[in-house]
Design a protein around this motif. Structure first.
Motif, short mmCIF file in Angstrom:
data_model
loop_
_atom_site.label_atom_id
_atom_site.label_comp_id
_atom_site.label_asym_id
_atom_site.label_seq_id
_atom_site.Cartn_x
_atom_site.Cartn_y
_atom_site.Cartn_z
N GLU A 1 25.50 43.59 33.48
CA GLU A 1 26.17 44.43 34.10
C GLU A 1 27.58 44.93 33.81
O GLU A 1 27.27 46.41 33.64
CB GLU A 1 26.80 43.63 35.24
N ILE A 2 28.16 44.11 32.57
CA ILE A 2 29.34 44.20 32.00
C ILE A 2 28.81 45.18 30.82
O ILE A 2 29.23 46.42 29.68
CB ILE A 2 30.76 43.83 31.90
N ALA A 3 27.71 44.99 30.40
CA ALA A 3 27.14 45.30 28.79
C ALA A 3 26.20 46.51 29.21
O ALA A 3 26.49 47.42 28.20
CB ALA A 3 26.00 44.76 28.24
N ALA B 1 37.76 51.75 35.22
CA ALA B 1 37.42 51.87 36.45
C ALA B 1 36.97 50.60 36.84
O ALA B 1 37.61 50.28 38.44
CB ALA B 1 35.88 53.15 37.43
N ALA B 2 36.34 49.64 36.97
CA ALA B 2 35.76 48.38 36.76
C ALA B 2 36.86 47.14 36.96
O ALA B 2 37.18 46.60 37.79
CB ALA B 2 34.26 48.25 35.95
N LEU B 3 37.66 47.58 35.66
CA LEU B 3 38.90 46.61 35.88
C LEU B 3 39.18 46.82 37.01
O LEU B 3 40.75 45.85 36.87
CB LEU B 3 39.44 47.44 34.39
N LEU C 1 35.93 36.57 36.15
CA LEU C 1 35.04 36.08 34.70
C LEU C 1 35.17 37.93 34.41
O LEU C 1 34.62 37.85 33.17
CB LEU C 1 34.45 35.70 34.84
N ARG C 2 34.50 38.97 34.37
CA ARG C 2 34.59 39.75 35.45
C ARG C 2 35.61 40.93 34.19
O ARG C 2 36.05 41.10 33.45
CB ARG C 2 34.25 40.59 36.47
N ILE C 3 36.91 40.47 34.78
CA ILE C 3 37.86 40.88 34.16
C ILE C 3 38.05 40.45 32.59
O ILE C 3 38.37 41.66 31.72
CB ILE C 3 39.44 40.59 34.43
N MET D 1 48.02 52.90 37.13
CA MET D 1 47.87 52.16 37.79
C MET D 1 46.34 50.70 38.17
O MET D 1 45.42 51.58 38.69
CB MET D 1 48.29 53.43 39.20
N GLY D 2 46.81 50.12 38.68
CA GLY D 2 46.16 48.74 39.20
C GLY D 2 45.17 47.92 38.05
O GLY D 2 44.56 47.49 38.36
N GLU D 3 45.43 48.19 36.88
CA GLU D 3 44.65 47.37 35.61
C GLU D 3 45.61 46.60 35.82
O GLU D 3 46.53 46.29 35.58
CB GLU D 3 45.10 48.60 33.87
N PRO D 4 44.81 45.33 35.53
CA PRO D 4 45.33 44.20 34.81
C PRO D 4 45.86 44.08 33.72
O PRO D 4 45.91 44.51 32.52
CB PRO D 4 43.52 43.22 34.98
N LEU D 5 47.07 43.52 34.02
CA LEU D 5 47.91 43.41 32.54
C LEU D 5 48.39 41.83 32.20
O LEU D 5 48.45 41.70 30.94
CB LEU D 5 49.58 44.10 32.90
#
Length: 452
Positions: free
Chosen positions: A87-89, A100-102, A226-228, A401-405
């Motif tokens: 899916e991510i590929a 957007a997915a992150l 895992l997605r992140i 904003m909202g992106e994993p850090l």
């Protein structure tokens, strides 16, 4: 109830993001870094470029290794892992889709963490209720045993029947009175026991349902983690070299952190280093935007600079992590000083996201604050997050904003907060500054982003 004891187990730990050196989306506010030209370059320049390429390849290799470690620690099926990677590929090279997915994955993690906390609280309440019911049943067992023992003694030496020996009518009456007094008590106790047994059965059923909910949310947490990790790795796959200027920025930032004795000094030095960026727009010249226009701007996942000037983001900021605010701005910090930010006790391995759009001025360890992140959010504003265990962004990178850090650890890291929680739980310190002066973040968070 042996089955119920299973629910006292702590939540499955989230998988920590590894702290590698990802290639930034763009330089800090200094602008995009041009590619290094090899033709006509001096030998030193070619050597520097080769070193940058080697560093980039090493980063990609390390990222792939980290992703493999993440996969190995999951309970997800191999089929689901491969489906996620496929899916991510499909997003390869599409930075907008990846961003957007992150952000969406980070939001789902936060929602799952909230649900896990709620389920664990309900399970704790069920355990307390179970102990209460079992206590009543244990008491009833002892009481009923005493009554039955008395009845057994009566049956072994019963009073004579009235029809057989009229002279012992008084004894017969006493026996009848005793039995008449005991039978209602036995009936009442039997009814009470029946109610308790029914309640115990109901608790078991609720506990089983909560167990399934907990398992489902743990599965969500694992999948989104895992997605992140996969998205972060995918964003690095196309990077074969890191800009020499960005490498230099990171080295300079680390050197500044080593020399700065206080956060104020560090932020002053970092801000001065980025002073050649665009001149901040004065507050009085900021455009007026409607709430709808602000929401539309924040929904644009293709942005490479803040969606709106920071002063206009008041009431829209994302809480960096779920948790309970244990220390407010302006409160005593327990060490004789005044808190210049908020302290939030989080779950172990809680996900930390960007509270606002901005460029990463600094990331890494600093003094006794643990791992920290400093964001330049524009217009002279900065956001500081301290107490993380792992960080997944790089100096100079623009984050939305909202992106994993990064992630919290399993307990407090760095400066501790004087609370009843002690240092048994991880604590995230949040500080917002304007022109390097801390201000109260209350009122800046989005209404649905408030912590407890």
């Amino acid at each position: 109830m042996a089955g119920l004891a299973l629910f006292t187990l702590a939540a499955l730990p989230l998988l920590a993001q590894t702290e590698t050196a990802p290639a930034p989306d763009r330089a800090a506010p200094t602008g995009d870094v041009p590619e290094t030209a090899t033709q006509g370059a001096t030998p030193d320049a070619v050597v520097q470029e080769d070193m940058a390429q080697d560093a980039g390849q090493a980063t990609v290799s390390a990222s792939a290794t980290d992703l493999e470690e993440v996969e190995a620690s999951l309970n997800l099926s191999r089929e689901r892992i491969e489906a996620l990677k496929a899916e991510i590929a499909e997003m390869e090279g599409d930075r907008t889709q990846q961003n957007a997915a992150l952000i969406a994955a980070g939001q789902r993690v936060k929602m799952a963490e909230i649900e896990v906390a709620d389920v664990e609280e309900r399970i704790s309440e069920l355990i307390v209720a179970e102990l209460g019911v079992r206590g009543r049943l244990d008491g009833a067992d002892a009481e009923i045993a005493n009554v039955l023992a008395a009845l057994q003694r009566i049956s072994l030496n019963p009073p004579p029947a009235l029809i057989v020996d009229p002279s012992d009518a008084l004894g017969s009456a006493r026996g009848a009175m005793l039995i008449a007094a005991i039978v209602p008590q036995l009936r009442a106790r039997a009814d009470s026991v029946a109610v308790d047994l029914k309640e115990l059965t109901s608790i078991k059923e609720q506990a089983l349902a909560e167990e399934e909910t907990l398992k489902a949310n743990h599965a969500v947490l694992e999948e989104e983690q895992l997605r992140i990790a996969t998205l972060i790795a995918a964003r690095r796959q196309g990077i074969s070299q890191r800009g020499i200027e960005l490498d230099s920025q990171e080295r300079e930032a680390v050197e500044l952190a080593e020399r700065a004795a206080t956060l104020r000094e560090l932020i002053d030095a970092l801000s001065a280093r980025a002073a050649n960026s665009a001149t901040p727009q004065p507050a009085e010249d900021l455009p007026g935007l409607s709430p709808e226009a602000i929401r539309v701007a924040l929904a644009n996942a293709a942005r490479t600079e803040p969606a709106v000037p920071f002063p206009l983001a008041r009431g829209y900021l994302s809480q960096p992590a779920n948790g309970v605010t244990v220390l407010e701005f302006g409160s005593g910090d327990g060490r004789g000083g005044i808190s210049q930010g908020q302290s939030v006790v989080t779950r172990a391995e809680a996900q930390v996201v960007a509270p606002a759009d901005g460029w990463v001025l600094y990331k890494g360890p600093y003094l006794n604050y643990g791992q920290i992140i400093i964001l330049n959010t524009g217009q002279g504003y900065t956001a500081l997050l301290a107490g993380l265990e792992t960080i997944s962004v790089d100096i100079g990178q623009f984050v939305q904003m909202g992106e994993p850090l990064g992630q919290m650890g399993s307990r407090t890291i760095g400066r501790t907060v004087t609370t009843s929680a002690g240092n048994a739980q991880p604590t995230l310190y949040i500080e917002l500054r304007q022109n390097n002066r801390p201000f109260d973040p209350d009122g800046w968070w989005a209404p649905n982003e408030q912590t407890g």
